[in-house]
Design a protein around this motif. Sequence first.
Motif, short mmCIF file in Angstrom:
data_model
loop_
_atom_site.label_atom_id
_atom_site.label_comp_id
_atom_site.label_asym_id
_atom_site.label_seq_id
_atom_site.Cartn_x
_atom_site.Cartn_y
_atom_site.Cartn_z
N GLY A 275 0.82 -1.22 0.00
CA GLY A 275 0.00 0.00 0.00
C GLY A 275 0.84 1.26 0.00
O GLY A 275 2.07 1.21 0.18
N ASP B 207 -3.68 3.65 1.10
CA ASP B 207 -4.57 3.17 0.03
C ASP B 207 -3.89 2.04 -0.72
O ASP B 207 -2.67 1.86 -0.61
CB ASP B 207 -4.87 4.33 -0.93
CG ASP B 207 -6.26 4.19 -1.56
OD1 ASP B 207 -6.87 3.09 -1.47
OD2 ASP B 207 -6.71 5.17 -2.16
N LEU B 208 -4.69 1.29 -1.46
CA LEU B 208 -4.12 0.29 -2.36
C LEU B 208 -3.52 1.03 -3.55
O LEU B 208 -3.89 2.17 -3.85
CB LEU B 208 -5.21 -0.67 -2.84
CG LEU B 208 -5.90 -1.51 -1.76
CD1 LEU B 208 -7.04 -2.31 -2.36
CD2 LEU B 208 -4.89 -2.45 -1.09
N THR C 57 -6.32 0.57 8.07
CA THR C 57 -6.94 -0.11 6.93
C THR C 57 -8.44 0.11 6.94
O THR C 57 -9.05 0.38 5.91
CB THR C 57 -6.59 -1.61 6.94
OG1 THR C 57 -5.20 -1.73 6.66
CG2 THR C 57 -7.38 -2.40 5.91
N GLY D 152 -3.65 -3.93 7.92
CA GLY D 152 -2.60 -3.75 6.92
C GLY D 152 -1.25 -4.24 7.43
O GLY D 152 -1.16 -5.24 8.15
#
Length: 163
Positions: free
Chosen positions: A15, A19-20, A46, A100
């Motif tokens: 990430g 964010d992705l 996350t 995450g």
Amino acid sequence: MLSIIAAIAENGVIGNNNDLIWHLPADLKRFKKITSGHTVVLGRKTFQSLPGVLPNRHHVIITKDDHFFVDDPNVEVINSIEKIVDRFSKTEEEVFIIGGGEIYKQLLPYVNKLYITKVKKHFDGDTYFPEINYSEWNVIEQESGVEDERNTIPYEFISLMKK
Ligand SMILES: NC(=O)c1ccc[n+]([C@@H]2O[C@H](COP(=O)([O-])OP(=O)(O)OC[C@H]3O[C@@H](n4cnc5c(N)ncnc54)[C@H](OP(=O)(O)O)[C@@H]3O)[C@@H](O)[C@H]2O)c1
């Protein structure tokens, strides 16, 4: 039983800026299929990166913030990793750790199964998956991802079971 599900770039990145990074609908579809109807465990960051509560999943959010609260019957908040391990590592039911980076790192030692999407490209990012010691794991499923007009990065689905 605790499992991890994660999509990991070739260089370990998962990430950036909370964010992705990549767009891979086939991975999101697989994530939904595997986790629907189950409990998901995730870090506060996350959770805040998601558009909202994921439908049809019970969420356990980890935070040190005693005041953190989400007004939704499918969300509970827990303030330590130890409580996750005590409650879920020995259950019959499979519970999915969905990120995450901080949460994967602390819970990887207690996990029996990994569902990894290998995203076969290098990405710049600020969050990494912890090192996997492959000698501790057996690969039980491996499937090449189909590339098409919506899934334009090479990828592979791989599941591993702790030896
Ligand atoms: N590629 C993938 O499969 C995937 C999956 C999920 C997420 N991600 C990406 O990962 C990134 C987020 O990961 P991250 O490492 O920054 O954050 P994270 O792991 O989602 O959340 C970190 C937060 O969890 C809480 N926490 C961590 N350890 C704790 C402990 N021992 N006790 C209590 N609370 C604890 C803290 O919350 P408080 O600060 O509130 O105390 C901490 O700030 C994003 O970029 C996201 O898009 C990628």
